[in-house]
Structures are given as structure tokens and as C-alpha cells.
Design an enzyme around this catalytic site. Structure first.
Site, PDB file in Angstrom:
ATOM      1  N   TYR A   1       3.627   6.261  15.111  1.00 18.95           N
ATOM      2  CA  TYR A   1       2.343   5.558  14.945  1.00 18.95           C
ATOM      3  C   TYR A   1       1.161   6.478  15.287  1.00 18.95           C
ATOM      4  CZ  TYR A   1      -1.074   1.732  15.473  1.00 18.95           C
ATOM      5  OH  TYR A   1      -2.173   0.906  15.350  1.00 18.95           O
TER       6      TYR A   1
ATOM      7  N   ALA B   1       1.034   9.730  15.205  1.00 19.30           N
ATOM      8  CA  ALA B   1       0.892  10.770  14.171  1.00 19.30           C
ATOM      9  C   ALA B   1       0.248  10.185  12.918  1.00 19.30           C
ATOM     10  CB  ALA B   1       2.259  11.363  13.840  1.00 19.30           C
ATOM     11  N   SER B   2       0.644   8.947  12.565  1.00 19.16           N
ATOM     12  CA  SER B   2       0.064   8.339  11.359  1.00 19.16           C
ATOM     13  C   SER B   2      -1.435   8.117  11.544  1.00 19.16           C
ATOM     14  CB  SER B   2       0.760   7.012  11.025  1.00 19.16           C
ATOM     15  OG  SER B   2       0.378   5.974  11.913  1.00 19.16           O
ATOM     16  N   LYS B   3      -1.837   7.674  12.731  1.00 18.05           N
ATOM     17  CA  LYS B   3      -3.257   7.353  12.941  1.00 18.05           C
ATOM     18  C   LYS B   3      -4.102   8.614  13.139  1.00 18.05           C
ATOM     19  CE  LYS B   3      -2.981   2.854  12.537  1.00 18.05           C
ATOM     20  NZ  LYS B   3      -3.614   2.159  11.386  1.00 18.05           N
TER      21      LYS B   3
ATOM     22  N   VAL C   1       0.811  -1.223   0.000  1.00 16.09           N
ATOM     23  CA  VAL C   1       0.000   0.000   0.000  1.00 16.09           C
ATOM     24  C   VAL C   1       0.849   1.280   0.000  1.00 16.09           C
ATOM     25  CG1 VAL C   1      -1.970  -1.121   1.124  1.00 16.09           C
ATOM     26  CG2 VAL C   1      -0.281   0.082   2.533  1.00 16.09           C
TER      27      VAL C   1
ATOM     28  N   SER D   1      -6.666   4.169  15.187  1.00 16.24           N
ATOM     29  CA  SER D   1      -6.294   3.592  16.493  1.00 16.24           C
ATOM     30  C   SER D   1      -6.629   4.625  17.561  1.00 16.24           C
ATOM     31  CB  SER D   1      -4.793   3.291  16.532  1.00 16.24           C
ATOM     32  OG  SER D   1      -4.384   3.028  17.859  1.00 16.24           O
TER      33      SER D   1
END
Ligand code: NAP
Length: 247
Positions: free
Chosen positions: A155, A157-159, A64, A142
Site C-alpha cells: 500500500y 509503495a502504491s501511494k 480501474v 495517503s
């Protein structure tokens, strides 16, 4: 007759864990499935269960975070199924470290898969959904994207990015009858969390009001709800599935 009869669903990261449970749930409710993971051979278990249930299933190797891989994968799915009604952006990774020790590579890897991956897949699939003038997108975020967590600045920041991305998509795509929502799981028993030390798992359990870890099936139920017509007037929302941890 299942609520997804005659519909096609695409689930990324469907080889195991939450992605596998979501794909199986959608198939049980009547959907035909395009399932993706980094290597299509890993999808044999998921595909076997779905085809045993009588639904059509095709497997695709898609990274992805790689735009060429995404473009080729979505083109293959469009050729095979001619439509995509439900998209579940589930593929995700962690690469934990304290902020002061986190390398640029650890930051980039997590942002690339979790956030850029969601963008690349959604961009390619939304073109198909816009032509259809219908679709439902469910992004797996999350609770860490809502509340943060020491050791997971990449993680979280990504979510958080996935949640904001979902809200923008919901506004942009609504005119074409496409809904976009996010699910924010808490601590769910999968390979991602099995790798955590036992004492960390115990400490986490103490903080869960419902006093149990979630299962992939707990999340899959909510994915199916948001993807289905029962949520036909729900868009741009984040639904937590966390045993009451975040209220
Ligand atoms: P998992 O068991 O590790 O499964 C994730 C799947 O995604 C794996 O099959 C993985 O393949 C695949 N994947 C990883 N990178 C990919 C890429 N670049 N392209 C395509 N597929 C890729 O994880 P999970 O616990 O089911 O998590 C699924 C989603 O839920 C993730 O987005 C995660 O952040 C989110 N989530 C999980 C929890 C939890 O407690 N488990 C909590 C909140 C949110 P590999 O075998 O290569 O890793």
C-alpha cells in the site's frame, strides 16, 4: 452559484467513503457527476443524493485496474457528457501483510488498483482534458505513501507511486492548462478503517494531534479546493489531511 456550475466531474470508487463524500461535495458546489465503481448498482445511494440536489448524475461500472473496462467506461462518459473538467482518482484498496509473509498476489492486487488504476484512468481522461485545454486532477494518495507503515509495504509503495505520478503529470500536462495534485489523508473513518481491530484504532487515535479521526467530508473539502479555481496556481502538490500527524 456554485464554483463547479457547468462543469463535469468524474469520481472513481464513489459508492461510499471518501469517493462518495467527494462526489457529493462537488455536486453541492454545482458540478454534474459521472460516478464509477466496480458495480454501478452500488452507486444508487450516491446517485440518489446527487440527483435529489438537482444535479445531473450518471453511474458507470468501471474496474480501474482493467484497461478494457477503463477504456469503455471513459468512452461512455465522453459520449454522455462530452467533457470532463475534474477527475478524482479515489478508488483504492488495502491488502495488508508483513513483508516476509506478503504474497505476490497481495502485492500485485494493491499496486494494480491503486497505482495502475490511477495511471489508466488519468491516461484516458487526460486525452479529453488536453482537447479541452483545461482540467483539474486530484489523486487520493495517503500519508502512508509519505511515511510508510509496517504491514503495508504494498500500500505504501502504491501511494508513494501515486504521489510521484501526480508530480510528473503536473509537469507534463501544465502546458495544456491541466493541474494535477494529490491529497494524502491520514486515518479517515470509512469501511477501509472500520475493519481494523479496536485496539489498533485506539493506538492510532493516540498518535493524532487533533485527537479525532478524520471524516470523508474533511477530505472532500480539500478535494474541492484543489479541483477549483481557488487553487488555480497550485499544481504538483501533496496536501495532507491527517489531523497534524505528518508535518
Ligand atoms: P472504501 O470505503 O473502501 O471505498 C473505496 C471504494 O473504491 C469502494 O467503493 C470500492 O469498492 C472501490 N473500489 C475498490 N477497487 C476498485 C476498482 N478496482 N475499481 C473501481 N472501484 C474500486 O475506501 P475509502 O476509505 O473511502 O478510501 C478511498 C481512497 O482513500 C482510497 O484510495 C484509499 O487508499 C484512500 N485513503 C483512505 C484512508 C482512510 O483512512 N480511509 C486514508 C488514506 C487514504 P469495493 O466495495 O469493491 O471495495
Amino acid at each position: 452559484m456554485g464554483q463547479f456550475e457547468g462543469k463535469v466531474a468524474l469520481v472513481t470508487g464513489a459508492a461510499r467513503g471518501i469517493g462518495q463524500a467527494a462526489a457529493l461535495k462537488l455536486a453541492r458546489e454545482g458540478a454534474d457527476l459521472a460516478v464509477c465503481d466496480l458495480d454501478k448498482d452500488w452507486l444508487a445511494e450516491t446517485a440518489g443524493i446527487i440527483s435529489d440536489s438537482g444535479r445531473r448524475v450518471e453511474t458507470y461500472s468501471v474496474n480501474v485496474s482493467d484497461s478494457k473496462s477503463v477504456q469503455e467506461g471513459i468512452a461512455d462518459i465522453e459520449r454522455d457528457f462530452a467533457r470532463i473538467d475534474v477527475l478524482v482518482n479515489n478508488a483504492g484498496i488495502t491488502n495488508d501483510n508483513l513483508l516476509v509473509r506478503m504474497t505476490e498476489d497481495e502485492w500485485d492486487r494493491v499496486i494494480d488498483v491503486n497505482l495502475k488504476g490511477t495511471f489508466l484512468i488519468t491516461k484516458a481522461v487526460s486525452r479529453i482534458m488536453m482537447k479541452q485545454r483545461s482540467g483539474a486532477i486530484v489523486n487520493i494518495a495517503s500519508i502512508i505513501g509519505l511515511i510508510g507503515n509496517a504491514g503495508q509495504c504494498n500500500y505504501s509503495a502504491s501511494k508513494a507511486g501515486v504521489i510521484a505520478f501526480t508530480k510528473s503529470c503536473a509537469k507534463e500536462l501544465a502546458a495544456r492548462n491541466i493541474r494535477a495534485n494529490a491529497v494524502a489523508p491520514g486515518f479517515i473513518k470509512t469501511k477501509m478503517t472500520d475493519d481494523l481491530p479496536e485496539e489498533v484504532q485506539k493506538k492510532m487515535l493516540d498518535g493524532i494531534p487533533l485527537k479525532r479521526f478524520g471524516t470523508p467530508e474533511d477530505v472532500a473539502e480539500v478535494v474541492a479546493f484543489l479541483a477549483g479555481d481557488a487553487a488555480g496556481y497550485v499544481s504538483g502538490q501533496v496536501l495532507t489531511v491527517c489531523g497534524g500527524m505528518v508535518t
